[in-house]
Design a protein around this motif. Structure first.
Motif, PDB file in Angstrom:
ATOM      1  N   VAL A 241      54.022  56.662  42.598  1.00 37.09           N
ATOM      2  CA  VAL A 241      54.186  58.097  42.774  1.00 37.09           C
ATOM      3  C   VAL A 241      54.654  58.660  41.437  1.00 37.09           C
ATOM      4  CG1 VAL A 241      55.364  59.956  44.002  1.00 37.09           C
ATOM      5  CG2 VAL A 241      54.757  57.849  45.215  1.00 37.09           C
ATOM      6  N   MET A 242      53.854  59.536  40.854  1.00 36.98           N
ATOM      7  CA  MET A 242      54.153  60.136  39.550  1.00 36.98           C
ATOM      8  C   MET A 242      54.756  61.508  39.821  1.00 36.98           C
ATOM      9  SD  MET A 242      50.696  58.790  37.624  1.00 36.98           S
ATOM     10  CE  MET A 242      51.394  58.448  35.999  1.00 36.98           C
ATOM     11  N   VAL A 243      56.020  61.671  39.460  1.00 41.87           N
ATOM     12  CA  VAL A 243      56.824  62.798  39.923  1.00 41.87           C
ATOM     13  C   VAL A 243      56.388  64.106  39.275  1.00 41.87           C
ATOM     14  CG1 VAL A 243      59.164  63.741  39.983  1.00 41.87           C
ATOM     15  CG2 VAL A 243      58.780  61.317  40.470  1.00 41.87           C
ATOM     16  N   VAL A 244      56.118  65.115  40.138  1.00 42.42           N
ATOM     17  CA  VAL A 244      55.648  66.434  39.725  1.00 42.42           C
ATOM     18  C   VAL A 244      56.829  67.330  39.389  1.00 42.42           C
ATOM     19  CG1 VAL A 244      55.663  67.405  42.060  1.00 42.42           C
ATOM     20  CG2 VAL A 244      54.012  68.269  40.381  1.00 42.42           C
ATOM     21  N   SER A 245      56.581  68.390  38.574  1.00 40.26           N
ATOM     22  CA  SER A 245      57.692  69.262  38.172  1.00 40.26           C
ATOM     23  C   SER A 245      57.563  70.702  38.661  1.00 40.26           C
ATOM     24  CB  SER A 245      57.838  69.256  36.640  1.00 40.26           C
ATOM     25  OG  SER A 245      56.728  69.880  36.020  1.00 40.26           O
ATOM     26  N   LEU A 246      56.576  71.023  39.484  1.00 43.39           N
ATOM     27  CA  LEU A 246      56.442  72.376  40.018  1.00 43.39           C
ATOM     28  C   LEU A 246      57.656  72.696  40.889  1.00 43.39           C
ATOM     29  CD1 LEU A 246      54.619  74.897  40.363  1.00 43.39           C
ATOM     30  CD2 LEU A 246      53.671  73.786  42.381  1.00 43.39           C
ATOM     31  N   PRO A 247      58.400  73.791  40.591  1.00 41.37           N
ATOM     32  CA  PRO A 247      59.676  74.048  41.273  1.00 41.37           C
ATOM     33  C   PRO A 247      59.620  74.029  42.793  1.00 41.37           C
ATOM     34  CG  PRO A 247      59.510  75.462  39.363  1.00 41.37           C
ATOM     35  CD  PRO A 247      58.188  74.745  39.477  1.00 41.37           C
ATOM     36  N   ALA A 248      58.572  74.571  43.397  1.00 43.66           N
ATOM     37  CA  ALA A 248      58.492  74.607  44.855  1.00 43.66           C
ATOM     38  C   ALA A 248      58.416  73.218  45.464  1.00 43.66           C
ATOM     39  CB  ALA A 248      57.277  75.426  45.289  1.00 43.66           C
ATOM     40  N   TYR A 249      57.977  72.227  44.667  1.00 38.78           N
ATOM     41  CA  TYR A 249      57.917  70.839  45.138  1.00 38.78           C
ATOM     42  C   TYR A 249      59.151  70.046  44.733  1.00 38.78           C
ATOM     43  CZ  TYR A 249      52.909  72.062  45.240  1.00 38.78           C
ATOM     44  OH  TYR A 249      51.698  72.684  45.438  1.00 38.78           O
ATOM     45  N   VAL A 250      59.925  70.586  43.802  1.00 38.03           N
ATOM     46  CA  VAL A 250      61.069  69.865  43.238  1.00 38.03           C
ATOM     47  C   VAL A 250      62.368  70.210  43.952  1.00 38.03           C
ATOM     48  CG1 VAL A 250      62.505  69.626  41.153  1.00 38.03           C
ATOM     49  CG2 VAL A 250      60.004  69.598  40.967  1.00 38.03           C
ATOM     50  N   SER A 251      62.591  71.506  44.238  1.00 39.78           N
ATOM     51  CA  SER A 251      63.871  71.987  44.749  1.00 39.78           C
ATOM     52  C   SER A 251      63.770  72.423  46.202  1.00 39.78           C
ATOM     53  CB  SER A 251      64.352  73.171  43.892  1.00 39.78           C
ATOM     54  OG  SER A 251      65.371  73.892  44.533  1.00 39.78           O
TER      55      SER A 251
ATOM     56  N   HIS B 188      58.453  69.616  51.342  1.00 38.90           N
ATOM     57  CA  HIS B 188      57.164  70.289  51.198  1.00 38.90           C
ATOM     58  C   HIS B 188      56.070  69.299  51.586  1.00 38.90           C
ATOM     59  CE1 HIS B 188      53.772  72.516  49.579  1.00 38.90           C
ATOM     60  NE2 HIS B 188      54.578  73.525  49.260  1.00 38.90           N
ATOM     61  N   ALA B 189      55.041  69.797  52.276  1.00 39.92           N
ATOM     62  CA  ALA B 189      53.972  68.911  52.726  1.00 39.92           C
ATOM     63  C   ALA B 189      53.246  68.238  51.567  1.00 39.92           C
ATOM     64  CB  ALA B 189      52.973  69.697  53.578  1.00 39.92           C
ATOM     65  N   ARG B 190      53.355  68.818  50.356  1.00 40.96           N
ATOM     66  CA  ARG B 190      52.722  68.215  49.186  1.00 40.96           C
ATOM     67  C   ARG B 190      53.435  66.958  48.710  1.00 40.96           C
ATOM     68  NH1 ARG B 190      50.956  67.045  45.859  1.00 40.96           N
ATOM     69  NH2 ARG B 190      50.820  68.215  43.920  1.00 40.96           N
ATOM     70  N   ASN B 191      54.642  66.735  49.201  1.00 36.54           N
ATOM     71  CA  ASN B 191      55.418  65.582  48.770  1.00 36.54           C
ATOM     72  C   ASN B 191      55.220  64.393  49.701  1.00 36.54           C
ATOM     73  OD1 ASN B 191      56.399  66.837  46.482  1.00 36.54           O
ATOM     74  ND2 ASN B 191      58.225  67.642  47.508  1.00 36.54           N
ATOM     75  N   VAL B 192      55.723  63.256  49.290  1.00 37.68           N
ATOM     76  CA  VAL B 192      55.426  61.989  49.964  1.00 37.68           C
ATOM     77  C   VAL B 192      56.567  61.620  50.912  1.00 37.68           C
ATOM     78  CG1 VAL B 192      54.713  59.600  49.609  1.00 37.68           C
ATOM     79  CG2 VAL B 192      54.252  61.301  47.836  1.00 37.68           C
ATOM     80  N   PRO B 193      56.279  61.439  52.213  1.00 32.83           N
ATOM     81  CA  PRO B 193      57.335  61.049  53.156  1.00 32.83           C
ATOM     82  C   PRO B 193      57.733  59.590  52.980  1.00 32.83           C
ATOM     83  CG  PRO B 193      55.218  61.136  54.281  1.00 32.83           C
ATOM     84  CD  PRO B 193      54.976  61.633  52.872  1.00 32.83           C
ATOM     85  N   ASP B 194      58.905  59.265  53.511  1.00 30.39           N
ATOM     86  CA  ASP B 194      59.432  57.911  53.327  1.00 30.39           C
ATOM     87  C   ASP B 194      58.536  56.838  53.936  1.00 30.39           C
ATOM     88  OD1 ASP B 194      61.549  58.934  51.961  1.00 30.39           O
ATOM     89  OD2 ASP B 194      63.092  58.380  53.423  1.00 30.39           O
ATOM     90  N   GLU B 195      57.869  57.145  55.056  1.00 32.49           N
ATOM     91  CA  GLU B 195      57.019  56.119  55.670  1.00 32.49           C
ATOM     92  C   GLU B 195      55.871  55.736  54.734  1.00 32.49           C
ATOM     93  OE1 GLU B 195      54.496  57.304  59.017  1.00 32.49           O
ATOM     94  OE2 GLU B 195      54.997  59.408  58.607  1.00 32.49           O
ATOM     95  N   VAL B 196      55.417  56.687  53.932  1.00 29.20           N
ATOM     96  CA  VAL B 196      54.368  56.393  52.966  1.00 29.20           C
ATOM     97  C   VAL B 196      54.954  55.701  51.736  1.00 29.20           C
ATOM     98  CG1 VAL B 196      52.603  57.391  51.469  1.00 29.20           C
ATOM     99  CG2 VAL B 196      52.911  58.257  53.809  1.00 29.20           C
ATOM    100  N   LEU B 197      56.134  56.131  51.287  1.00 32.32           N
ATOM    101  CA  LEU B 197      56.768  55.473  50.148  1.00 32.32           C
ATOM    102  C   LEU B 197      56.963  53.984  50.415  1.00 32.32           C
ATOM    103  CD1 LEU B 197      59.522  58.018  49.012  1.00 32.32           C
ATOM    104  CD2 LEU B 197      57.352  57.488  47.869  1.00 32.32           C
ATOM    105  N   ALA B 198      57.355  53.644  51.624  1.00 34.34           N
ATOM    106  CA  ALA B 198      57.548  52.230  51.961  1.00 34.34           C
ATOM    107  C   ALA B 198      56.236  51.458  51.850  1.00 34.34           C
ATOM    108  CB  ALA B 198      58.132  52.110  53.366  1.00 34.34           C
TER     109      ALA B 198
END
Length: 423
Positions: free
Chosen positions: A275-285, A256-266
């Motif tokens: 990164v504080m992990v969100v629990s909204l299902p559309a962003y989780v699964s 999902h575009a709301r999530n963080v790609p690996d290039e940014v995580l690095a």
């Protein structure tokens, strides 16, 4: 007698070292409980202030925060709230960023006023429950609240449009106690692109980059949740203190575009952020994400087919949803995001930001703020040590706020960002 006295200490040592008499291994639940006792949860994003505005119109006399479990109102489309004092305590929450969110559909001036009102009602809520909540403006305040057994309550502003393109308004929000600002929300601003809207700036405009610099100068955390990848990267280019994602997941786990790609995580690792992990299902699964895409495609097809009969399109979509129930997101899915962020960015750069009271559907096993011990027990089952769980719970976020405070103190004498007024 001499031989007996020499053997006694050795015999005692052997008995104590015997595997049969060693302490039994702790269960995942016990490891999680010990971690959360030592370092209570610091949640990155909670939308109780939005619920106060929508449901009670900011009138606290009508609101009981001790127990909100009976607040469902199907006639108005309201589900029961996810947050109250009793469940915060059961969830071992020790610090909370309360989101002073307002709609991106407001004009600049309306948004400025609405955020002021959100700050006001949240600070009044905190003051109304002094036995449980304590306002916190800096890292030292958080530590004092935790030591006193209270829930440190900080303010986070969601949506950069709420400053009305004014550095002066930004600084005044910081003076009122706002500790982070999310640069954009569901819509792009004139200076920061959103993850879920058409780009206007290919990331941050020059003014947007100046806003990031000014935020860090005054000690306001730069929150990159909701922003486009290009905005994330532009902000990291100019950031000199750690940034945060107050409620986001890992894009490699759920695309999902709301999530963080690996290039940014690095780059978060290099920046020192979190990164504080969100629990909204559309962003989780990923399954839930795929379902949402399929539903959107079906809706578009039905809207086109029944272009002159919108009621038929609506009824047909309801039938499709009945035949294709949304796949649930699970606690295991949520833990997968933690695992991936740790893998790419490291254990020092992950936290939790549930987004409770800002969503209508919840991850299974994570229905409200009381569920944090279950998540930490799942992480313990996956092999996370108590010290690692303490970092995820709150020690990482505390380190980052201390860094932001130190950076602001060191740059307090730097020139303020100025922008000409427009009226």
């Amino acid at each position: 007698m001499r031989l007996r006295s020499l053997l006694a200490p050795a015999l005692a040592t052997a008995i104590l070292a015997s595997p049969a008499l060693a302490a039994p291994p702790r269960s995942p639940e016990e490891i999680a409980a010990a971690a959360l006792k030592a370092a209570p949860v610091w949640d990155g994003h909670n939308d109780v202030p939005e619920q106060l505005r929508e449901r009670w119109h900011d009138v606290l006399a009508k609101f009981d925060f001790a127990d909100t479990s009976g607040t469902a109102d199907p006639a108005k489309g309201y589900i029961a709230m996810h947050t109250d004092l009793a469940r915060l305590r059961r969830g071992k929450v020790g610090a909370q960023f309360w989101s002073v969110y307002v709609s991106a559909g407001l004009t600049d001036q309306q948004a400025v006023q609405a955020v002021m009102e959100q700050i006001d009602v949240t600070r009044r809520l905190i003051a109304r429950y002094p036995a449980d909540l304590q306002f916190a403006d800096n890292a030292a305040d958080v530590e004092k609240a935790l030591k006193a057994g209270k829930i440190a309550s900080l303010l986070g502003m969601e949506g950069g449009y709420a400053i009305g393109n004014s550095p002066g308004v930004l600084r005044q929000f910081r003076a009122l106690g706002v500790r982070y600002m999310t640069l954009s929300h569901f819509r792009s601003t004139s200076w920061a692109d959103s993850a879920t809207d058409a780009p206007k700036n290919n990331g941050l405009s020059p003014f947007g980059k100046d806003v990031v610099r000014e935020m860090q100068r005054i000690g306001m955390l730069v929150d990159l949740s909701h922003t486009s990848t290009r905005t994330m990267l532009d902000a990291l280019d100019v950031a000199r203190a750690p940034v945060i994602f107050s409620h986001s997941g890992a894009r490699a786990v759920a695309d999902h575009a709301r999530n963080v790609p690996d290039e940014v995580l690095a780059r978060i690792k290099a920046n020192g952020g979190i990164v504080m992990v969100v629990s909204l299902p559309a962003y989780v699964s990923q399954k839930a994400r795929d379902w949402a895409l399929d539903r959107a495609a079906e809706k578009a097809r039905l809207d086109a087919r029944f272009s002159e009969a919108p009621d038929q399109a609506k009824a047909a979509l309801a039938e499709w949803e009945k035949a294709h129930p949304v796949p649930p997101a699970t606690l295991s899915d949520l833990a997968d995001h933690v695992d991936h962020i740790v893998k790419v960015a490291g254990i020092d750069h992950v936290g939790v930001g549930g987004d409770f009271d800002g969503m209508d559907t919840m991850t299974e096993g994570f229905a409200d703020v009381s569920a944090y011990p279950a998540l930490f027990a799942e992480l313990a089952r996956r092999g996370y040590a108590q010290a690692d769980l303490e970092k995820i719970a709150s020690r990482n976020m505390l380190r980052i706020l201390k860094a932001a405070d130190a950076y602001a103190a060191a740059h307090a004498a730097d020139p303020a960002l100025e922008s000409p007024t427009v009226f």
